[in-house]
Design a protein around this motif. Structure first.
Motif, PDB file in Angstrom:
ATOM      1  N   ASP A  19       1.871   2.180   8.632  1.00  0.00           N
ATOM      2  CA  ASP A  19       3.063   1.532   8.092  1.00  0.00           C
ATOM      3  C   ASP A  19       4.346   2.256   8.451  1.00  0.00           C
ATOM      4  O   ASP A  19       5.425   1.654   8.493  1.00  0.00           O
ATOM      5  CB  ASP A  19       2.963   1.456   6.558  1.00  0.00           C
ATOM      6  N   PHE A 147       7.894 -14.607   1.388  1.00  0.00           N
ATOM      7  CA  PHE A 147       7.239 -13.468   0.743  1.00  0.00           C
ATOM      8  C   PHE A 147       8.143 -12.759  -0.264  1.00  0.00           C
ATOM      9  O   PHE A 147       7.820 -11.669  -0.717  1.00  0.00           O
ATOM     10  CB  PHE A 147       6.777 -12.459   1.800  1.00  0.00           C
ATOM     11  N   ASN A 175      11.663  -9.849   3.589  1.00  0.00           N
ATOM     12  CA  ASN A 175      10.647 -10.852   3.914  1.00  0.00           C
ATOM     13  C   ASN A 175       9.904 -10.483   5.198  1.00  0.00           C
ATOM     14  O   ASN A 175       8.678 -10.547   5.260  1.00  0.00           O
ATOM     15  CB  ASN A 175      11.307 -12.222   4.068  1.00  0.00           C
ATOM     16  N   TYR A 177       9.625  -7.527   6.527  1.00  0.00           N
ATOM     17  CA  TYR A 177       8.852  -6.301   6.324  1.00  0.00           C
ATOM     18  C   TYR A 177       7.527  -6.604   5.621  1.00  0.00           C
ATOM     19  O   TYR A 177       6.467  -6.138   6.035  1.00  0.00           O
ATOM     20  CB  TYR A 177       9.664  -5.302   5.498  1.00  0.00           C
ATOM     21  N   LYS A 178       7.575  -7.418   4.573  1.00  0.00           N
ATOM     22  CA  LYS A 178       6.361  -7.750   3.828  1.00  0.00           C
ATOM     23  C   LYS A 178       5.416  -8.594   4.685  1.00  0.00           C
ATOM     24  O   LYS A 178       4.197  -8.438   4.609  1.00  0.00           O
ATOM     25  CB  LYS A 178       6.727  -8.487   2.541  1.00  0.00           C
ATOM     26  N   LYS A 183       2.720  -5.468   2.783  1.00  0.00           N
ATOM     27  CA  LYS A 183       3.164  -4.687   1.629  1.00  0.00           C
ATOM     28  C   LYS A 183       3.502  -5.615   0.459  1.00  0.00           C
ATOM     29  O   LYS A 183       4.081  -6.680   0.643  1.00  0.00           O
ATOM     30  CB  LYS A 183       4.405  -3.877   2.011  1.00  0.00           C
ATOM     31  N   LYS A 184       3.109  -5.200  -0.764  1.00  0.00           N
ATOM     32  CA  LYS A 184       3.431  -5.948  -1.974  1.00  0.00           C
ATOM     33  C   LYS A 184       4.134  -5.025  -2.962  1.00  0.00           C
ATOM     34  O   LYS A 184       3.808  -3.847  -3.053  1.00  0.00           O
ATOM     35  CB  LYS A 184       2.162  -6.526  -2.607  1.00  0.00           C
ATOM     36  N   TYR A 185       5.100  -5.567  -3.676  1.00  0.00           N
ATOM     37  CA  TYR A 185       5.837  -4.793  -4.661  1.00  0.00           C
ATOM     38  C   TYR A 185       5.656  -5.404  -6.045  1.00  0.00           C
ATOM     39  O   TYR A 185       5.528  -6.620  -6.178  1.00  0.00           O
ATOM     40  CB  TYR A 185       7.341  -4.775  -4.328  1.00  0.00           C
ATOM     41  N   ASP A 188      10.261  -7.264  -6.259  1.00  0.00           N
ATOM     42  CA  ASP A 188      11.005  -7.333  -5.004  1.00  0.00           C
ATOM     43  C   ASP A 188      12.457  -6.905  -5.217  1.00  0.00           C
ATOM     44  O   ASP A 188      13.082  -6.336  -4.321  1.00  0.00           O
ATOM     45  CB  ASP A 188      10.962  -8.758  -4.438  1.00  0.00           C
TER      46      ASP A 188
END
Length: 233
Positions: A19, A147, A175, A177-178, A183-185, A188
């Motif tokens: 990543d 996203f 958006n 990047y995810k 990747k999940k946050y 956001d």
């Protein structure tokens, strides 16, 4: 750091497929500097040391629970700890004890690891539970991008702070990047405040620098034209 071990192993393939390559060059540079300092100090490094040395707390926070781990103020970097143990710089017992407190945080981290995806071995029930958890998490959020999920109040705060085209830039940045990393946050909006805003400000500064450089070149050319004695050429 023992004299016989002045360097640590660095696997180019793992770096290029991890990543970290999706991060800004500034964050990549900070991470490798932290690794070098961690190695030089035999794994004895604190968050306070990093802040005092690099004077960029927000950028340091972007590394924590993603690429480095904070255990009661002490830094842990797993791949370096393994090498330090092999080099007899730290004991395996002490290293394992230190990692126990960070293990829960590590399991909660959502950073994608192409060579070691923690979700690969989930059962069908666990996967369904994960999906439902994400649905519940975003039930009070609006889907702003494919996203990106924000509540109405969160989006309003961004629009109050930035111009519409600036907000759009940040939403697209997060958006993309995810989408590219998986990747999940948990939030956001928190991610935007944590690193997307900084990325936007840096991009804006770079644009102004480039634009000024272009204008400067054009001004020099224009001055040369104005000062040329065309009749005597």
């Amino acid at each position: 750091m023992a004299k016989n071990f002045p360097y640590f192993k660095f696997t180019a393939t793992e770096w290029l497929t991890g990543d970290i390559v999706y991060e800004s060059l500034e964050l990549q540079g900070l991470f490798i500097n932290v690794c070098a300092l961690y190695w030089q100090r035999d794994g004895k490094l604190t968050i306070e040391d990093l802040i005092r040395r690099y004077k960029n707390e927000s950028l340091i926070n972007e590394l924590i629970d993603r690429y480095i781990w904070n255990e009661q103020g002490n830094i842990l970097i797993k791949f370096l700890d393994e090498q330090l143990i092999e080099a007899n710089h730290i004991s395996k017992v002490n290293s394992e004890n230190g990692k126990k407190g960070a293990e829960a945080k590590r399991n909660k981290a959502n950073a994608k690891r192409p060579l070691n995806d923690s979700k690969a071995n989930l059962s069908k029930e666990e996967k369904e539970e994960e999906i439902n958890k994400n649905k519940n998490k975003n039930k009070n959020k609006n889907k702003i991008k494919e996203f990106v999920f924000l509540s109405e109040s969160e989006l309003n705060k961004l629009n109050e702070e930035f111009a519409p085209h600036e907000v759009e830039w940040m939403l697209n940045k997060l958006n993309d990047y995810k989408a590219s990393t998986g990747k999940k946050y948990k939030s956001d909006y928190a991610a935007i405040n944590m690193w997307v805003k900084d990325a936007f400000k840096k991009a804006k500064v770079d644009f102004v620098k480039d634009n000024n450089t272009f204008n400067t070149r054009m001004q020099i050319i224009q001055n040369e034209i104005n000062n040329t004695d065309w009749e005597n050429l």
